[in-house]
Every structure is written in structure tokens, then in C-alpha cells.
Design an enzyme around this catalytic site. Structure first.
Site, PDB file in Angstrom:
ATOM      1  N   ARG A 128      -2.771   9.927  -1.786  1.00  0.00           N
ATOM      2  CA  ARG A 128      -2.451   8.713  -1.024  1.00  0.00           C
ATOM      3  C   ARG A 128      -2.095   7.652  -2.050  1.00  0.00           C
ATOM      4  NH1 ARG A 128      -6.482   8.058   4.070  1.00  0.00           N
ATOM      5  NH2 ARG A 128      -7.625   9.987   3.933  1.00  0.00           N
ATOM      6  N   GLN A 151       3.132   1.590  -3.025  1.00  0.00           N
ATOM      7  CA  GLN A 151       3.695   0.604  -2.103  1.00  0.00           C
ATOM      8  C   GLN A 151       2.895  -0.700  -2.126  1.00  0.00           C
ATOM      9  OE1 GLN A 151       6.745   1.245  -0.264  1.00  0.00           O
ATOM     10  NE2 GLN A 151       6.572   2.718  -1.937  1.00  0.00           N
ATOM     11  N   ASP A 202     -11.804  10.293   1.358  1.00  0.00           N
ATOM     12  CA  ASP A 202     -11.605  11.688   1.709  1.00  0.00           C
ATOM     13  C   ASP A 202     -10.574  12.361   0.818  1.00  0.00           C
ATOM     14  OD1 ASP A 202     -13.409  11.635   3.731  1.00  0.00           O
ATOM     15  OD2 ASP A 202     -11.957  11.213   5.299  1.00  0.00           O
ATOM     16  N   ARG A 243     -12.383   4.776   0.128  1.00  0.00           N
ATOM     17  CA  ARG A 243     -10.958   4.469   0.040  1.00  0.00           C
ATOM     18  C   ARG A 243     -10.652   3.056   0.528  1.00  0.00           C
ATOM     19  NH1 ARG A 243      -6.403   5.018   3.438  1.00  0.00           N
ATOM     20  NH2 ARG A 243      -7.742   5.779   5.106  1.00  0.00           N
ATOM     21  N   ILE A 265      -0.833   4.436  -4.167  1.00  0.00           N
ATOM     22  CA  ILE A 265      -0.867   3.003  -3.848  1.00  0.00           C
ATOM     23  C   ILE A 265       0.352   2.289  -4.425  1.00  0.00           C
ATOM     24  CG2 ILE A 265      -3.389   2.952  -3.643  1.00  0.00           C
ATOM     25  CD1 ILE A 265      -3.417   1.558  -6.409  1.00  0.00           C
ATOM     26  N   ASP A 285      -5.358  11.652  12.083  1.00  0.00           N
ATOM     27  CA  ASP A 285      -6.817  11.730  12.172  1.00  0.00           C
ATOM     28  C   ASP A 285      -7.306  12.506  13.391  1.00  0.00           C
ATOM     29  OD1 ASP A 285      -7.200  10.380   9.837  1.00  0.00           O
ATOM     30  OD2 ASP A 285      -7.900   8.514  10.732  1.00  0.00           O
TER      31      ASP A 285
END
EC number: 2.5.1.7
Length: 428
Positions: free
Chosen positions: A130, A134, A125, A101, A132, A315
Site C-alpha cells: 500500500r 500519492q 494488515d 496503518r 504512500i 474489505d
């Protein structure tokens, strides 16, 4: 080094559980800083030297990507030297990108260096989407055009990059870093509002400023970047300690430790996490750059809600879970950042954990004993969770796909063995 970089074989981790851990462990450099600073190094017009670099798979993968761009590097002890003086602009849509990533930081770095980039959509992961968007919105504000060409993101700024005011719809760490990398060489001033505030962003800004960038406000929600024409590596940059690795060993020490000293920590980076440990009843001695964890037999359940920094880190919710299973009462984990980050739950159930998921909320109850089992580490932090559970459990735990743990944890087998764990890594 070549053989290590090319070694993509999957591994199993074998853990003989039940041994109390004691002694000391030293935390390595921050993964989330390192995987951005290595791509950032190509912005320099001279050699760059990094210290306290963690020995993790993602570092080797990034250095291998640099080789494809004619950027030479060496990795010895904890020091990486990167020489981008002969860099060539080349598309990076290869399989190496798709497994990592953090490779998307090459978008901002290549855009800042060459005014163009072609980078494959990143992998990493599987913990939910997630996007992209932005990143793309920010690149376009800086004067670039962005197109998706069969899974490869093509970014071009034929007339150069110019400063802009960019408001991020969410405080994205990845977007904040990528826009920093592009904006440092843009003409004029860029202002990033609602920027992420993580310590790793401060670390990256420090690295760039030491090379001649003009970045102010890193660590706050407004970052101002005045573009410069040239960046040169001047001093060795020492990467900050990894707060996620530190939190993992603190959880481990509290769960199955008989006195463990965790060294090379910046405790201020972990205030929300340490507050939860204290709320649970973990006995700790927090010093300037280390934390000693005492045996803590009487623990109580707490509620965890992940938040952007300085809140509780997403995390760390998985590495804390095995410790929660030792506590009395009912505990709840809500991950508002990645609500699908639950793939460790069925694996823990195999080991005898009383844990369930309802509407993306993880509900935990006390488990007297965990039993060794064959489980799978489907991503880095879930693997860390299973590793701690395996150390706590009776019998042998086999963690399949343990290469994922090596993506984020520096010399983990050596460190565990040094604490008295019986653990080894074998090829699948």
C-alpha cells in the site's frame, strides 16, 4: 483504560460451530472513519467529542499515540473526548505507529497543525503493498518537503502550506484523507482530483466542516478545500455506521442464521454488496436503518470483482467467502485492489473448503460441510472470514492471532454470544 490500551497480548478465539444464530445485532461506528477522525481531532483548538465510537483495538492504539503528544482523552460507553489544547509537536516513529496503518493520518494532521511531521512508516494488515507515494506527491504540491530518514517520514513546510491542484494517480482513500487534513489549514484553495468517494471520506469532511473547515465535493471525485486559520470543536460528531461490519454480519446471518436483524445500517453505503447477496438468493427485508435476513437455503454462486467505491468493497470479499461456499456452482473472487489478499484461503482449506487460487483469482466450489480446525487470523478481514467459517463448521475452531479481529470488530464476542453463538476469547 490504561490497562486496555497497553494490552498487546495475542488472543485465541474458540468457536463451537453448528449453532443457528438468531435475534438482533447493532452495528458500531465505522472503523475507517474513526481511525482518521481521531488524528484529525488534533487540528482543533478546543475539545472534540465523538459519539458512536467502536470499541476496537485500533481506537485504543490511536488514543495511546495521542498521549505521547500530550493530548488527553477519555473513552466511556461509545463516546470519546479528545482535548488537544496542550498538544506538543513530537516525532512519532515508535512501535505504536508500526503496528497501525491508520497512524499515517498523523502525517496530514500534524502537517496541518504544525507545518511539520515526523511519522514512522505505518504497519497494519499484511495484504500486499500500500504505497504512500500519492500522499507524498500531494504534500509536496502543498509546499512541503518530504524525506525518508531510516524508516521515518519527515515532512516540513517551513514557509507554510499553500493551496494546490492535486491529481491522484489512483483514487486512494488514505491519500484523499491525508491531503484533506493538511489542506484544511493551508493558505488558499486546494483541489483534489480523482479523489476517493467512500462514505467515510464524507464523514470526515462533515466532521471538519462542523469545526469550521470549508470543504466541498466530498463523495465526488473532485474535492475543493478553502483553507481556514482556525478549527474549533463545536458539536458532538456522530460517526456513521460501519458498512464492513454490517456486511460481515449479513454474510454470517445468511450462512448460519435462523432469522437475524442487523440494526444501525445505511443500506445505500452497501448497494454493490447487497446486490450480490440478492443475486446469490439471500432473502432480506431492507428497511430504513436495518436489514432482516431470513434463512436462505438455496444459494447460487456469483462472481465477485472488488472495485473502488461505489463498487464491491475489498474489505468485504473475505467475509462473503464462507457464504459463497454454501452456494451451488463455481464462484470466482477477483480483488483488483489487493490481489494478494488471499491468506484466508489455505486456512479455509484446512477446514475442508473446496477453494483454490490461480493467478491471484480465488476459485470456489460448494462445500457440504466445514470441519473445525486450528487456523490463523493474519489480518482483520481474513479473521472475520474464519470466524464465520468456524460458526458454520462442525466441532471446535480455534483462531490464533484473534487480536487482529479485535482491531476491526466492535465487541465481537458479546455480539456473537447475543445471537446464540458459543464463542470465547482466551489469552494465547
Amino acid at each position: 483504560m490504561q490497562s486496555e490500551r497497553g494490552n498487546l497480548k495475542m488472543k485465541k478465539m474458540l468457536i463451537q460451530g453448528g449453532n443457528l444464530l438468531s435475534g438482533e445485532v447493532t452495528i458500531g461506528g465505522a472503523k475507517n472513519s474513526t481511525v482518521a477522525i481521531i488524528p484529525a481531532a488534533i487540528l482543533a483548538e478546543s475539545k472534540v467529542v465523538l459519539d458512536c465510537v467502536p470499541h476496537i483495538k485500533d481506537v485504543n492504539s490511536l488514543l495511546s499515540i495521542l498521549e505521547d503528544m500530550s493530548v488527553s482523552s477519555t473513552f466511556a460507553d461509545d463516546t470519546v473526548e479528545i482535548d488537544p489544547t496542550h498538544i506538543i509537536s513530537t516525532p512519532l516513529p515508535s512501535g505504536k505507529i508500526q503496528s497501525l496503518r491508520a497512524s499515517y493520518y498523523f502525517m496530514g494532521a500534524l502537517l496541518g497543525r504544525f507545518g511539520e511531521a515526523i511519522v514512522g512508516l505505518p504497519g497494519g494488515d499484511d495484504i500486499g503493498p500500500r504505497p504512500i507515494d500519492q500522499h507524498i506527491k500531494g504534500f509536496e504540491a502543498l509546499g512541503a518537503t518530504v524525506t525518508n530518514n531510516h524508516g521515518a517520514i519527515q515532512i516540513k513546510a517551513p514557509n507554510g502550506l499553500h493551496g494546490a491542484k492535486i491529481y491522484l494517480d489512483m483514487a486512494s482513500v488514505g491519500a484523499t484523507i491525508n491531503l484533506l487534513l493538511a489542506a484544511v489549514r493551508a493558505e488558499g484553495q486546494t483541489v483534489i482530483e480523482n479523489a476517493a468517494r467512500e462514505p467515510e471520506i464524507v464523514d470526515i469532511a462533515t466532521f471538519l466542516n462542523n469545526m469550521g473547515a470549508k470543504i466541498r465535493g466530498a463523495g465526488t471525485d473532485i474535492i475543493r478545500i478553502d483553507g481556514v486559520e482556525h478549527l474549533y470543536g463545536r458539536n458532538t460528531h456522530t460517526i456513521i455506521p460501519d458498512r464492513i461490519e454490517a456486511g460481515t454480519y449479513l454474510s454470517m446471518a445468511a450462512a448460519i442464521g435462523d432469522g437475524v436483524n442487523v440494526k444501525n445500517i445505511i443500506s445505500e453505503h452497501m448497494d454493490a454488496y447487497l446486490a450480490k447477496l440478492e443475486e446469490m438468493g439471500v432473502k432480506m427485508d431492507v428497511k430504513e436503518d436495518s436489514i432482516f435476513v431470513y434463512p436462505s437455503p438455496n444459494l447460487k454462486m456469483v462472481q465477485i470483482k472488488t472495485m473502488p467505491y461505489p463498487g464491491f468493497a475489498t474489505d468485504l470479499q473475505q467475509p462473503l467467502t464462507p457464504l459463497l461456499l454454501k452456494a451451488q456452482g463455481e464462484g470466482i473472487v477477483v480483488d483488483i485492489l489487493y490481489p494478494k489478499r488471499t491468506r484466508h484461503v489455505p486456512e479455509l482449506i484446512r477446514m475442508g473448503a473446496d477453494i483454490s487460487i490461480e493467478n491471484d483469482v480465488i476459485i470456489l466450489h460448494h462445500a457440504d460441510k466445514l470441519q473445525g480446525a486450528e487456523v490463523s487470523a493474519d489480518e482483520i478481514r481474513g479473521g472475520a472470514c474464519l470466524m464465520i467459517a468456524g460458526l458454520m463448521a462442525n466441532g471446535v475452531t480455534t483462531i490464533d492471532n484473534a487480536s487482529n479481529i479485535l482491531r476491526g470488530y466492535d465487541r465481537v464476542v458479546d455480539k456473537l454470544t447475543g445471537l446464540g453463538a458459543i464463542v470465547k476469547m482466551v489469552e494465547e
